[in-house]
Design an enzyme around this catalytic site. Sequence first.
Site, short mmCIF file in Angstrom:
data_model
loop_
_atom_site.label_atom_id
_atom_site.label_comp_id
_atom_site.label_asym_id
_atom_site.label_seq_id
_atom_site.Cartn_x
_atom_site.Cartn_y
_atom_site.Cartn_z
N VAL A 118 0.83 -1.21 0.00
CA VAL A 118 0.00 0.00 0.00
C VAL A 118 0.87 1.26 0.00
CG1 VAL A 118 -1.88 -1.18 1.18
CG2 VAL A 118 -0.22 0.09 2.52
N GLU A 119 0.25 2.38 -0.35
CA GLU A 119 0.93 3.67 -0.51
C GLU A 119 2.08 3.57 -1.52
OE1 GLU A 119 2.03 5.60 3.12
OE2 GLU A 119 0.03 5.49 3.96
N GLY A 120 1.89 2.74 -2.53
CA GLY A 120 2.93 2.55 -3.55
C GLY A 120 3.71 1.28 -3.25
#
Length: 818
Positions: free
Chosen positions: A504-506
């Site tokens: 998540v978040e990249g």
Amino acid sequence: MTALIGIAVVLVAFLVLAYKRAPLWLTSLVVLAGLGYCIAVQGAHWGWGAGALAVLAVLNLKPLRRAIVTGPLFSVFKKITPPMSQTEQEAIDAGTVWWDRDLFSGKPDYNKLHSYPAPKLTAEEEAFLNGPTETLCQMLDDWQITQETKDLPPEVWQFIKDNGFLGMIIKKQFGGKEFSNYAHARVVTKIATRSGSAAVTVMVPNSLGPGELLQHYGTDAQKNYYLPRLAKGLDIPCFALTSPEAGSDAGGIPDYGIVCRGSYTDPRTGEKHDNVLGMRVTWEKRYITLGPVATVLGLAFKLYDPEHLLGDKEDIGITCALIPTNHEGVSIGRRHYPGTATFQNGPNWGKDVFIPMDWIIGGKDYVGQGWRMLVECLSVGRCISLPAMSVASGKLASYTTGAYARIRNQFGMSIGKFEGVDEALGRIGGFTYQMDAAQRLALTALDLGEKPSVLSGILKYHNTERMRKTINDAMDVHAGKAVCTGPRNYLALGYGAIPVAITVEGANILTRSMIIFGQGAIRCHPFVLKEMRAAMGNDGKAFDDAVIGHIGFTVSNAVRALVLGATGAKLAGGGKSGPTAQYYRDITRLSSAFAFLADMGMASLGGSLKFKEKLSARLGDMLSNLYIATASLKKFEDDGAPKEDLPLLRWAVETALFDCQEAMNGFLANHPSGALAWLMRRVVFPFGQSYKPASDRTGTAVAKLLMEPSASRDRLVHYMYRSKDENDAVGVLEHALKAVIETEALEGKLRSAQRKGQLAGITAQDKLDDARSKGLINDIEFAAVQRARRLKREVIMVDDFDPQLAMADSGAIHRKVI
């Protein structure tokens, strides 16, 4: 011969000036003066002076320099510089650079580093951690949450809302806590050591989400309505960015809105509004945390204005809006199942949903500004949420694995004394120290008002990767204890949730290979961004100033890398004296080498470096490990430079320096130009690679710190939730650890008596009874051994279930056959 000596003196003078980063004019004067002396006095050929004079004239006379050197170079630079998309441009412009700029300079200012204040909690923040946060942790049963109810219990949800956990970042004027970023992170860390699902539930509204965006960009009306409701938990927020067709490529989201006039009924008031300016929005989102329970949806989409109702521009760009989830046309889907972390997460969608213009975050003035808004807030959230959970995993692994390794016996001694286990413990403690130090320094930046976009990428990637390694080691040490899931297994649920933090978040692959150096080289380098802006603005004069400075910067770092490499960094200054002095010198050396390699990489590969992801990833690893090393030194000093923490510091810094060196070696070994790589290697490693990973002795010292109560261990696991309940799977560890340590000598005495044939009986209990009856131990010692063995058994036992694996037998832990 004397002329050659004179020229050698000039060369040495040039190297000294380059090392000291003297200005171009001063270096030119010294070189000219030296050559003049060689010609006039030493009899050197006048051609040396004429050639030097011509070169220096070109370099110092701007009109001549632009005509001969930088002008043609500018034409080439404009052609080879890859075009930058709007999202890339906004990502580059977002946030700030801070200590990372110093590391990119090749000459870090350690006085600056240590002038940054040590992070501290206010009395109010400390009270919140010791009060409501402690109580919340006591209420949490992660097995029940993840395996039985698949959600937080209603009373936990209400406690979170009532005590302001969802409004930690919201200002007090709107009813929030207005905590520092440091306090926010520590609250998340403490909760995460108890329950990852609860930590995610708390952290999301306080990181990238409507609350953060509203405070920075919202209209007064939006702030006054939503922020008090968010702070009190009357509204639950989520933010919808990721689409099935566009994950990390936010610029490629297919979700769109068309500016138009329309009618709608406001679900908040029931009022109907006709013929208002707004947009019809169509979207499909997934992976939206808190989406299934959210009452207000933050939405990112591309906005178009084909009828030019807002202005001349048709493609307006990414825009962010706030939509009540009970608004007509909004579809909130069911739930995703992110492994063992059962926080609320799911899809949502809508087709031709009309929303008014004043639902855009910031109102009409902020149409098309959504991506800039998001990346600026993301740089804050990425420094806090996932890094805090990673720190929590390290603290939990250090605390539990150290205790377990001391308590668990094999072949008559604690398993922690076996070198294989000792090695794993050293990594667990060392990585935890690195993770905590890296986040602490970044949180200091945030609380000083910075938005460190590059450091946020470093933290996201390196803390979550270290979390993965730390939990893997902890699982290995616990062996079967960690394999059999159940209420008493405090590691398996975290192990199963690792992919969430990694992706998540990249996704981490993207963060490492494209973001850290890609953004760092442009933002942190003193000249690259100036050159790019000059090219985009077709400003030859600005390019001339930037590129001549860039050349001098590269030459200086080459000289510094060579000199410091050849002298073992003994000439480097700054930092602290004492046992850490050499570390500062080594970091200066590697900082100069990194800056040189970065410049040579950009110069030799140009725009193609952007696509050489393996090489750019290694450049990012260099910068990251320099940051981790300096953050570890900063943490050590902020903690008062305790001598007992030196093993942890040594492991953290020496491992970071070695990893930095290995990244340099990998970069050089894989550079497309073998000749250039050979030359760069001679500069960076004139006598070969000299840095070694932390020694076995250092790892053993770290392992010992984890295996017994001490001030050093307490500092390492500070802000972890530590239950005192003997019936708690984690709480029993401290009781058992102390009991085992207190009776180790007695157990040794009993083993010695058994070897001598002094004890009768078959079972361990028979022999213990016989030892008391023969007076080898007294009643107090007998009771102490009995208690230690009981607690040890409670630690090593695992859960068993009914045939359907539906219910654990809570009484099995007390079953005793032998």
